[in-house]
Every structure is written in structure tokens, then in C-alpha cells.
Design a protein around this motif. Structure first.
Motif, PDB file in Angstrom:
ATOM      1  N   VAL A 272      37.207  30.265 -77.195  1.00  0.00           N
ATOM      2  CA  VAL A 272      37.241  31.716 -77.082  1.00  0.00           C
ATOM      3  C   VAL A 272      35.846  32.260 -76.780  1.00  0.00           C
ATOM      4  CG1 VAL A 272      37.692  33.864 -78.336  1.00  0.00           C
ATOM      5  CG2 VAL A 272      39.251  31.925 -78.574  1.00  0.00           C
ATOM      6  N   VAL A 273      34.836  31.714 -77.453  1.00  0.00           N
ATOM      7  CA  VAL A 273      33.455  32.139 -77.199  1.00  0.00           C
ATOM      8  C   VAL A 273      33.062  31.874 -75.750  1.00  0.00           C
ATOM      9  CG1 VAL A 273      31.031  31.616 -77.697  1.00  0.00           C
ATOM     10  CG2 VAL A 273      32.646  31.946 -79.564  1.00  0.00           C
ATOM     11  N   LEU A 274      33.365  30.682 -75.275  1.00  0.00           N
ATOM     12  CA  LEU A 274      33.014  30.340 -73.896  1.00  0.00           C
ATOM     13  C   LEU A 274      33.742  31.254 -72.912  1.00  0.00           C
ATOM     14  CD1 LEU A 274      33.052  26.432 -74.116  1.00  0.00           C
ATOM     15  CD2 LEU A 274      31.076  27.961 -74.150  1.00  0.00           C
ATOM     16  N   MET A 275      34.986  31.599 -73.204  1.00  0.00           N
ATOM     17  CA  MET A 275      35.743  32.470 -72.316  1.00  0.00           C
ATOM     18  C   MET A 275      35.113  33.860 -72.249  1.00  0.00           C
ATOM     19  SD  MET A 275      39.774  33.542 -72.528  1.00  0.00           S
ATOM     20  CE  MET A 275      39.541  34.394 -74.104  1.00  0.00           C
ATOM     21  N   PHE A 276      34.826  34.451 -73.403  1.00  0.00           N
ATOM     22  CA  PHE A 276      34.238  35.783 -73.405  1.00  0.00           C
ATOM     23  C   PHE A 276      32.825  35.768 -72.839  1.00  0.00           C
ATOM     24  CE2 PHE A 276      37.692  36.960 -76.227  1.00  0.00           C
ATOM     25  CZ  PHE A 276      37.875  38.295 -75.960  1.00  0.00           C
ATOM     26  N   ARG A 277      32.086  34.709 -73.142  1.00  0.00           N
ATOM     27  CA  ARG A 277      30.687  34.659 -72.699  1.00  0.00           C
ATOM     28  C   ARG A 277      30.585  34.547 -71.188  1.00  0.00           C
ATOM     29  NH1 ARG A 277      26.506  35.018 -70.792  1.00  0.00           N
ATOM     30  NH2 ARG A 277      24.501  34.074 -71.376  1.00  0.00           N
ATOM     31  N   TYR A 278      31.397  33.695 -70.571  1.00  0.00           N
ATOM     32  CA  TYR A 278      31.203  33.406 -69.161  1.00  0.00           C
ATOM     33  C   TYR A 278      32.229  34.066 -68.241  1.00  0.00           C
ATOM     34  CZ  TYR A 278      27.790  30.039 -70.788  1.00  0.00           C
ATOM     35  OH  TYR A 278      26.693  29.465 -71.377  1.00  0.00           O
ATOM     36  N   LEU A 279      33.413  34.436 -68.756  1.00  0.00           N
ATOM     37  CA  LEU A 279      34.398  35.097 -67.912  1.00  0.00           C
ATOM     38  C   LEU A 279      34.247  36.616 -67.936  1.00  0.00           C
ATOM     39  CD1 LEU A 279      37.666  33.047 -68.600  1.00  0.00           C
ATOM     40  CD2 LEU A 279      36.032  32.804 -66.732  1.00  0.00           C
ATOM     41  N   PHE A 280      33.961  37.177 -69.128  1.00  0.00           N
ATOM     42  CA  PHE A 280      33.872  38.620 -69.255  1.00  0.00           C
ATOM     43  C   PHE A 280      32.452  39.121 -69.476  1.00  0.00           C
ATOM     44  CE2 PHE A 280      38.094  37.571 -71.311  1.00  0.00           C
ATOM     45  CZ  PHE A 280      38.822  37.794 -70.150  1.00  0.00           C
ATOM     46  N   GLY A 281      31.541  38.247 -69.830  1.00  0.00           N
ATOM     47  CA  GLY A 281      30.189  38.669 -70.204  1.00  0.00           C
ATOM     48  C   GLY A 281      29.453  39.409 -69.115  1.00  0.00           C
ATOM     49  N   GLY A 282      29.704  39.057 -67.857  1.00  0.00           N
ATOM     50  CA  GLY A 282      28.996  39.709 -66.769  1.00  0.00           C
ATOM     51  C   GLY A 282      29.339  41.167 -66.604  1.00  0.00           C
ATOM     52  N   GLN A 283      30.499  41.609 -67.127  1.00  0.00           N
ATOM     53  CA  GLN A 283      30.936  42.992 -67.000  1.00  0.00           C
ATOM     54  C   GLN A 283      30.651  43.818 -68.255  1.00  0.00           C
ATOM     55  OE1 GLN A 283      32.148  44.101 -64.086  1.00  0.00           O
ATOM     56  NE2 GLN A 283      31.797  42.039 -63.291  1.00  0.00           N
ATOM     57  N   MET A 284      30.093  43.180 -69.280  1.00  0.00           N
ATOM     58  CA  MET A 284      29.886  43.870 -70.545  1.00  0.00           C
ATOM     59  C   MET A 284      28.492  44.502 -70.609  1.00  0.00           C
ATOM     60  SD  MET A 284      32.712  43.485 -72.169  1.00  0.00           S
ATOM     61  CE  MET A 284      34.154  42.414 -72.291  1.00  0.00           C
ATOM     62  N   ARG A 285      28.445  45.740 -71.078  1.00  0.00           N
ATOM     63  CA  ARG A 285      27.176  46.424 -71.293  1.00  0.00           C
ATOM     64  C   ARG A 285      26.840  46.395 -72.777  1.00  0.00           C
ATOM     65  NH1 ARG A 285      27.515  51.883 -67.501  1.00  0.00           N
ATOM     66  NH2 ARG A 285      27.748  50.783 -65.480  1.00  0.00           N
ATOM     67  N   VAL A 286      25.696  45.843 -73.081  1.00  0.00           N
ATOM     68  CA  VAL A 286      25.275  45.710 -74.474  1.00  0.00           C
ATOM     69  C   VAL A 286      24.611  47.008 -74.913  1.00  0.00           C
ATOM     70  CG1 VAL A 286      23.817  44.435 -76.079  1.00  0.00           C
ATOM     71  CG2 VAL A 286      24.983  43.238 -74.219  1.00  0.00           C
ATOM     72  N   PRO A 287      25.049  47.577 -76.027  1.00  0.00           N
ATOM     73  CA  PRO A 287      24.435  48.828 -76.491  1.00  0.00           C
ATOM     74  C   PRO A 287      22.958  48.637 -76.797  1.00  0.00           C
ATOM     75  CG  PRO A 287      25.843  47.874 -78.180  1.00  0.00           C
ATOM     76  CD  PRO A 287      26.112  47.106 -76.921  1.00  0.00           C
ATOM     77  N   GLY A 288      22.120  49.510 -76.206  1.00  0.00           N
ATOM     78  CA  GLY A 288      20.687  49.408 -76.440  1.00  0.00           C
ATOM     79  C   GLY A 288      20.014  48.297 -75.687  1.00  0.00           C
ATOM     80  N   GLY A 289      20.749  47.626 -74.783  1.00  0.00           N
ATOM     81  CA  GLY A 289      20.169  46.507 -74.050  1.00  0.00           C
ATOM     82  C   GLY A 289      20.245  45.220 -74.849  1.00  0.00           C
ATOM     83  N   GLY A 290      19.760  44.150 -74.263  1.00  0.00           N
ATOM     84  CA  GLY A 290      19.795  42.845 -74.917  1.00  0.00           C
ATOM     85  C   GLY A 290      20.853  41.953 -74.316  1.00  0.00           C
ATOM     86  N   GLY A 291      20.857  40.706 -74.736  1.00  0.00           N
ATOM     87  CA  GLY A 291      21.792  39.731 -74.200  1.00  0.00           C
ATOM     88  C   GLY A 291      23.182  39.886 -74.790  1.00  0.00           C
ATOM     89  N   TYR A 292      24.183  39.656 -73.954  1.00  0.00           N
ATOM     90  CA  TYR A 292      25.569  39.798 -74.419  1.00  0.00           C
ATOM     91  C   TYR A 292      25.910  38.745 -75.471  1.00  0.00           C
ATOM     92  CZ  TYR A 292      30.647  39.980 -74.407  1.00  0.00           C
ATOM     93  OH  TYR A 292      31.959  40.063 -74.785  1.00  0.00           O
ATOM     94  N   ALA A 293      25.360  37.543 -75.338  1.00  0.00           N
ATOM     95  CA  ALA A 293      25.652  36.490 -76.312  1.00  0.00           C
ATOM     96  C   ALA A 293      25.217  36.908 -77.711  1.00  0.00           C
ATOM     97  CB  ALA A 293      24.963  35.186 -75.908  1.00  0.00           C
TER      98      ALA A 293
ATOM     99  N   PHE B 200      25.046  39.893 -78.864  1.00  0.00           N
ATOM    100  CA  PHE B 200      25.980  40.902 -79.352  1.00  0.00           C
ATOM    101  C   PHE B 200      27.318  40.279 -79.732  1.00  0.00           C
ATOM    102  CE2 PHE B 200      29.589  43.616 -78.258  1.00  0.00           C
ATOM    103  CZ  PHE B 200      29.394  44.666 -79.145  1.00  0.00           C
ATOM    104  N   LEU B 201      27.785  39.342 -78.922  1.00  0.00           N
ATOM    105  CA  LEU B 201      29.125  38.776 -79.086  1.00  0.00           C
ATOM    106  C   LEU B 201      29.243  37.858 -80.295  1.00  0.00           C
ATOM    107  CD1 LEU B 201      32.013  38.078 -77.970  1.00  0.00           C
ATOM    108  CD2 LEU B 201      30.891  36.236 -76.672  1.00  0.00           C
ATOM    109  N   LEU B 202      28.278  36.964 -80.491  1.00  0.00           N
ATOM    110  CA  LEU B 202      28.458  35.864 -81.452  1.00  0.00           C
ATOM    111  C   LEU B 202      28.654  36.309 -82.896  1.00  0.00           C
ATOM    112  CD1 LEU B 202      28.719  32.824 -80.938  1.00  0.00           C
ATOM    113  CD2 LEU B 202      27.839  34.095 -78.997  1.00  0.00           C
ATOM    114  N   PRO B 203      27.908  37.292 -83.431  1.00  0.00           N
ATOM    115  CA  PRO B 203      28.197  37.686 -84.819  1.00  0.00           C
ATOM    116  C   PRO B 203      29.641  38.128 -85.015  1.00  0.00           C
ATOM    117  CG  PRO B 203      26.080  38.559 -84.138  1.00  0.00           C
ATOM    118  CD  PRO B 203      26.718  37.990 -82.908  1.00  0.00           C
ATOM    119  N   GLY B 204      30.192  38.826 -84.017  1.00  0.00           N
ATOM    120  CA  GLY B 204      31.592  39.225 -84.112  1.00  0.00           C
ATOM    121  C   GLY B 204      32.528  38.039 -84.079  1.00  0.00           C
ATOM    122  N   MET B 205      32.223  37.042 -83.233  1.00  0.00           N
ATOM    123  CA  MET B 205      33.075  35.867 -83.149  1.00  0.00           C
ATOM    124  C   MET B 205      32.983  35.030 -84.420  1.00  0.00           C
ATOM    125  SD  MET B 205      34.679  36.299 -80.441  1.00  0.00           S
ATOM    126  CE  MET B 205      35.604  34.782 -80.704  1.00  0.00           C
TER     127      MET B 205
END
Length: 276
Positions: free
Chosen positions: A51-72, A74-79
């Protein structure tokens, strides 16, 4: 042939030692089952990684991180928190499976501490969740996630994640004892998955309709995710609500409340099984 039945301990200290010993025996039972069926354990551990790999590489390019920074980051604590929450299904399946096969009834007929069945399962599943969390951390490091505020705060975040899992263990145990049928797992998934996604893991509560955003902000999962992001030094949604500003406090209070409710319910339900 006569069978000597050990006497029930009388003093509180002796009862505690008895309960801990019996609980550890049942913990080793669960670990032995996993050792004999490693494929089942491996599949359960690899699912959140996929699931992490899917969100990171399939959807990550379209995600805007609040305040800037890397999507990974932002994503990983939630995962991590989602993995802890979805572990409730594993606990439910194990408890309800034992009940359906009559294993639980056999345990009730033995001269053992009445809390041992539930505490043994809780200890085994918590160990399994710690292993799953370690694997997720390794996956996160591999895809670019990092913590930035020192190892002490990172360990505190990991502790909060396991605290959430510990609390949800008791909810899974209680539901498993009530259901007594592993085929009802789908019903538990219908409960768990919406609660997991109705949080701040993927979307900001401020973007939701007012009442729905309030529910998401006060979701116990949201509290743990916000607290973990803060402790890791990772980007988050922020927010000016009381729940958003006191996520660390709520990340402790919610698990404490869930445990206080479902632990005694689980022990009481186990004691009353088969009583009509």
C-alpha cells in the motif's frame, strides 16, 4: 486415574504471577502457530508495504504536501497508524476463530487465570504489530521518509503508535468474543475501514463538510497521526481546532479510554461465555 488440579492462588501477588504465567503460555501458543504458518504472517506483513509503495509511486506525484516537503514524509506517519488500526482485524479473526473451533471453551474448562486468554492474545498480537511497524519503518526509510527531531522524539512517536495498537487490541478481542465466528470479519472491515479513512491520514479535515471534518479531527487515529508527524518533524495538515492543537494529549487519552472500556469488557465476556 486421578488428576491433581492446582489450587487457585489466594493472595493478590500470587494471582498476578498466575495470570502472567498463563498469559505467557498462550502468547507462546500464538507464536508457535505463526512459526508453523509463516506464509500467512509474511502476507500480512507485506500488505501494508504494498500500500505504501502504491501511494508513494502511483499517486505521490499528484499530491501537494501542506507547507512543502516530501510526500513520503507526509504519507508514512499516517500509514504507520493505519497499519496499527487495521491490525484489529487480525485480532478479531484469531479470537473468533478459536471460539468457533471450541478452543476457547476448552480453555475455560482448564484451571487457568480467566484473563490469560485475552492477555496472551494481546501480547502475541502486540509483538506481531511491533514487527510490522519495524518493517514499515524500513520501507519508509527506503522510499525517502526521515525523522528530523532526534531519536528520542522518534521513539516517543513509535511508542504512541504501539499504544494505539494496544488499545485497539482489546476492541478486537471483545468483538471476536461477541461474534464467535470468523466469517463476520467482513462486518468488522466495514467498521474499521471507514474509521481509518475518516481521519487526517490522506485529507485535511478542513476540506471536509463541517460536521464530517469535526468527526475526522476527533478520530483517535487522527490524534495519533498528528502527534507522530509532530514528533517526527514531518509535515502535517495543521489546524486551529482544540483537537489539532492538543494532538499529543489526545494520542495518549484516546488509547487510555479505549483500553479502559474494552479490557474489562473482554475479560467479563470471556468469563460469561457459555453461561447463556
Amino acid at each position: 486415574m486421578t488428576i491433581d488440579v492446582p489450587a487457585i492462588p489466594r493472595t493478590p501477588a500470587a494471582r498476578l504471577r498466575w495470570a502472567l504465567s498463563d498469559g505467557w503460555t498462550l502468547t507462546r501458543r500464538a507464536l508457535t502457530h505463526w512459526a508453523r504458518r509463516p506464509a500467512q504472517v509474511v502476507v500480512g506483513l507485506l500488505f501494508p508495504v504494498m500500500v505504501v509503495l502504491m501511494f508513494r509511486y502511483l499517486f505521490g506525484g499528484q499530491m501537494r504536501v501542506p507547507g512543502g516537503g516530501g510526500y513520503a514524509e507526509f504519507l508514512l506517519p499516517g500509514m504507520y497508524a493505519m497499519t496499527m488500526a487495521f491490525g484489529l482485524e487480525t485480532t478479531f479473526a484469531a479470537i473468533s476463530g478459536d471460539a468457533a473451533k471450541g478452543v476457547t471453551d476448552r480453555f475455560r474448562s482448564l484451571p487457568m487465570a480467566s484473563s490469560a486468554v485475552v492477555t496472551g492474545r494481546a501480547a502475541a498480537d502486540l509483538l506481531n504489530s511491533a514487527l510490522a511497524l519495524a518493517l514499515m519503518i524500513a520501507c519508509g526509510l527506503a522510499v525517502g521518509w526521515r525523522w528530523h527531531d532526534g531519536p528520542g522524539r522518534a521513539l516517543a512517536a513509535f511508542g504512541l503508535l504501539l499504544l494505539l495498537r494496544f488499545a485497539l487490541l482489546w476492541a478486537g478481542i471483545y468483538l471476536g468474543l461477541v461474534a464467535g465466528n470468523p466469517e463476520l470479519l467482513a462486518a468488522v472491515q466495514i467498521l474499521v475501514w471507514p474509521v481509518g479513512f475518516l481521519s487526517n491520514v490522506f485529507a485535511a479535515p478542513s476540506t471536509m463538510p463541517g460536521w464530517l471534518g469535526a468527526v475526522a479531527e476527533w478520530n483517535p487515529l487522527s490524534a495519533t497521526v498528528s502527534a507522530a508527524r509532530e514528533l517526527f518533524g514531518n509535515p502535517g495538515w495543521g489546524g486551529g481546532s482544540w483537537a489539532a492543537r492538543h494532538s499529543l494529549l489526545l494520542a495518549v487519552l484516546w488509547p487510555a479510554l479505549i483500553t479502559a472500556i474494552f479490557f474489562p469488557l473482554s475479560v467479563r465476556r470471556f468469563r460469561r461465555l457459555g453461561s447463556g
